[in-house]
Design an enzyme around this catalytic site. Sequence first.
Site, PDB file in Angstrom:
ATOM      1  N   HIS A 364      51.062  47.494  41.836  1.00  0.00           N
ATOM      2  CA  HIS A 364      49.766  48.115  42.008  1.00  0.00           C
ATOM      3  C   HIS A 364      49.332  48.865  40.768  1.00  0.00           C
ATOM      4  O   HIS A 364      48.212  49.045  40.670  1.00  0.00           O
ATOM      5  CB  HIS A 364      49.498  48.565  43.243  1.00  0.00           C
ATOM      6  N   ARG A 471      38.985  45.710  46.526  1.00  0.00           N
ATOM      7  CA  ARG A 471      40.249  46.312  46.965  1.00  0.00           C
ATOM      8  C   ARG A 471      40.149  47.719  47.657  1.00  0.00           C
ATOM      9  O   ARG A 471      39.705  48.683  47.059  1.00  0.00           O
ATOM     10  CB  ARG A 471      41.383  46.419  45.783  1.00  0.00           C
ATOM     11  N   ARG A 507      37.789  43.683  51.019  1.00  0.00           N
ATOM     12  CA  ARG A 507      39.034  43.556  51.843  1.00  0.00           C
ATOM     13  C   ARG A 507      39.619  44.720  52.416  1.00  0.00           C
ATOM     14  O   ARG A 507      39.684  45.751  51.713  1.00  0.00           O
ATOM     15  CB  ARG A 507      39.909  42.960  50.680  1.00  0.00           C
ATOM     16  N   GLU A 606      47.360  34.180  51.438  1.00  0.00           N
ATOM     17  CA  GLU A 606      48.415  34.606  50.599  1.00  0.00           C
ATOM     18  C   GLU A 606      49.734  34.384  50.995  1.00  0.00           C
ATOM     19  O   GLU A 606      50.749  34.594  50.155  1.00  0.00           O
ATOM     20  CB  GLU A 606      48.158  36.125  50.668  1.00  0.00           C
ATOM     21  N   ASN A 629      48.136  36.359  43.446  1.00  0.00           N
ATOM     22  CA  ASN A 629      49.226  37.115  43.176  1.00  0.00           C
ATOM     23  C   ASN A 629      50.282  36.977  44.147  1.00  0.00           C
ATOM     24  O   ASN A 629      51.578  36.740  43.976  1.00  0.00           O
ATOM     25  CB  ASN A 629      48.831  38.474  43.057  1.00  0.00           C
ATOM     26  N   ASP A 630      50.195  37.083  45.552  1.00  0.00           N
ATOM     27  CA  ASP A 630      50.768  36.889  46.409  1.00  0.00           C
ATOM     28  C   ASP A 630      51.244  35.619  46.802  1.00  0.00           C
ATOM     29  O   ASP A 630      52.551  35.309  47.165  1.00  0.00           O
ATOM     30  CB  ASP A 630      50.349  37.783  47.882  1.00  0.00           C
ATOM     31  N   ARG A 640      56.778  39.358  42.648  1.00  0.00           N
ATOM     32  CA  ARG A 640      55.940  39.499  41.863  1.00  0.00           C
ATOM     33  C   ARG A 640      55.993  40.502  40.898  1.00  0.00           C
ATOM     34  O   ARG A 640      55.569  40.734  39.777  1.00  0.00           O
ATOM     35  CB  ARG A 640      54.378  39.553  42.381  1.00  0.00           C
ATOM     36  N   CYS A 677      41.101  34.560  44.022  1.00  0.00           N
ATOM     37  CA  CYS A 677      40.890  35.970  43.590  1.00  0.00           C
ATOM     38  C   CYS A 677      42.049  36.741  43.014  1.00  0.00           C
ATOM     39  O   CYS A 677      42.130  37.739  42.381  1.00  0.00           O
ATOM     40  CB  CYS A 677      40.104  37.100  44.569  1.00  0.00           C
TER      41      CYS A 677
HETATM   42  C1  PEP Z   1      46.579  38.764  45.667  1.00  0.00           C
HETATM   43  O1  PEP Z   1      47.438  38.995  46.013  1.00  0.00           O
HETATM   44  O2  PEP Z   1      46.369  37.916  44.588  1.00  0.00           O
HETATM   45  C2  PEP Z   1      45.604  39.802  45.686  1.00  0.00           C
HETATM   46  C3  PEP Z   1      44.248  39.606  45.112  1.00  0.00           C
HETATM   47  O3  PEP Z   1      45.894  40.741  46.385  1.00  0.00           O
HETATM   48  P1  PEP Z   1      46.800  42.075  45.647  1.00  0.00           P
HETATM   49  O4  PEP Z   1      46.981  41.822  44.349  1.00  0.00           O
HETATM   50  O5  PEP Z   1      45.992  43.422  45.811  1.00  0.00           O
HETATM   51  O6  PEP Z   1      47.808  42.077  46.657  1.00  0.00           O
HETATM   52 MG    MG Z   2      47.718  40.201  47.798  1.00  0.00          MG
END
Ligand code: PEP
Ligand code: MG
Length: 747
Positions: A364, A471, A507, A606, A629-630, A640, A677
Amino acid sequence: MAESTESESRKLLSRLQATMADGGAGQERLDRITHLIADSMGTEVCSIYLLRDPDTLELCATEGLAPEAVHVTRMRLGEGLVGRVARRARAINTANAPSERGFRYMPETGEERYSSFLGVPIQRLGERLGVLVVQSKEERQFSDDEVYALEVVAMVLAEMTELGAFTGEGEAMSARHKNPVMFRGVVGQEGTAMGRVYLHEPRVVVTRPISDDPEVEVERLQKAVDELRVSVDQMLSHVAPGSGEQVQVLEAYRMFANSRGWMRRMEEDIARGLSAEAAVEKEQSAARARMETVPDAYLRERLQDLDDLSNRLLRLLTGQGQDTGAEMPDDPVLVARNIGPGELLDYGRKLKGVVLEEGSVGSHAAIVARALAIPLVINAARITQEALNGDLVLIDGDQGIVHLRPEETVKTAFRDKIAMQAAAQERYASIRDKPAETRDGQVISLTMNAGLMADLPSLPSSGAEGVGLFRTELQFLTRAQVPRRGELAALYSRVMDAAGGKRVVFRTLDIGSDKVLPYMKPTDEPNPALGWRAIRVGLDKPGVMRMQLQALIRAANGRPLTIMFPMVAQLDEFTDARDHLLREMDREAALGHKLPEKLEIGAMLETPSLAFAPRKFFELADFVSIGGNDLKQFFFAADRENERVRRRYDTLNVSFLTFIEQIVHRCADADTPLSFCGEDAGRPIEALCFAAMGLRSLSMRPASIGPVKSLLLRSDLREVRKVINAARAEGTQSVRPAVTDWLRQQT
Ligand code: PEP
Ligand code: MG
């Protein structure tokens, strides 16, 4: 240890100090030092070899060997006895050098006449700087005391080298921390930046390595260690129950702080003439050198603990705190070993770029860097040891390359690159207000990801149609306590104002995994990414989520409101979260608050499981957004944040694209709007392939909208689809090569 040898050693150090104080050019000083050491140790030869580059040692001064060999004789790391001392960072002491394994005869030096050899590494905090050698004709083994004394002298030399004592205008010597260095890291966030180094935790500089009053120094050391013990005990008493890992680290600190061996070695160093801080650093250097060679992970961690503890002790002794008061330069580029998302947010947009020695792309902190649109390079090994506050630094975030103290030619090339990028941005500005319509007439909605109020000004300038992902956790991460409802409502309201009526998808709080709130009891989970996070926390402890939902309803104050829940893995998580929201709507209405004229409730997809949820889920959700991403980490079972496994799996892997296609179909079946996203939506080729698989809405960082739109405008999705299908039919693992080739042919 005999009093006499200790005082010999002290005498040598005070003579060394006097020599240094005499001034003169760097080379002169080195010559005087070799003379002085040979004289004090009673040897015919004393030589100083320094590292020219990370692999090459150069004879820089000598008493006894042929003077013509100075700045001529060179050897590679590991070559000859000198090279071996440097490579292993350990002393070599032999009565018969020529018979020793690895001995290499260098005729230009005339050293064939010398039999005994004692070489010790010159190193500072695990960083190799060179080798200090004494040799004599007489065949003898140097005593432990002599070895020890030479190590102490080498330590002082290391400090002096660090302080630039042997360099100056036009010197033959290469300067520490003056040469250009290039680091090859990993791309964390694209973009280029030119600025000045600002160290997150500046290195402690020991300006006074020698002392002539051991009693005072031992007292200073004792006092600092006592303070350290108290602070470790205090830290231990404040650790929340259940945080096993933290306790383990602090227990290790306590063990070192109370270790007799550690204290004794430092006291001995002081008795030999080192100042308290130089003694701490000498021990720290030895620990770092060991760290490089210890294969056992547990031991390495303990040595890392000792390293951290030594840093604390050094800061206590030198008064150089975490914040050394070093002024932040005009164009600061933050250089750190690692940094948390909250700390990075504290620095905010002031930063021109960030370079981390560790870190990971999916972390993050990286997402914060992305939200702030700051170029980020991670895994730039050893940069915190090389960089000094104020050094010029260039970040090529597109390639993951960092140039520290670059040469003129690199600087010029870099300026050209920046100019070219500026020209490209201008081109994007010309398509800003155009819809992203492909050649075959498909319109793709492009929205932006945000997480800070400060992101919103990018909305009009990027051409985003709205905020596809806001976020909300960033406000929670930066505070010492849970933010209050009124405060959040005011912020969300300002975000909606700034969006000027465009849709903002909020979110709800996504914490857990690496997003640890400072005021939340840390939970010790074996695998936090698969643990108690996001909606799981929200449903189990609904207090904060409900407060956040109330804040959102109040912020909307009658305006349309869009909310989505993160990490929904099965139908009932969505229905439960949705029920919470609907109940809050009723409560707010009962309290007399205006309700939003329209409410959309969506879920982030996700986890692969949600793609196979009952049809009812897709009917109930007002929209679905793929958190790539998740989703990708769970789809490929590749963390990740783990650099080792993360890059094995390409987003354009046919399995993943086929999965995306299935999600598109499931949503289309139930008429549920779908978007993507995750970070991949902002990469032009990925975005193009997603669009070809049927996605019609993509949310990305603002700076990506121009490049993505530009590619979409030029492309016919039917053609892209054909290329993807052909690659799939052939049994290709990733469609990337085929799509890239096809794109190349188009231009
Ligand atoms: C994701 O997981 O793609 C996402 C947008 O959420 P974050 O990256 O904040 O986990
Ligand atoms: Mg995520």
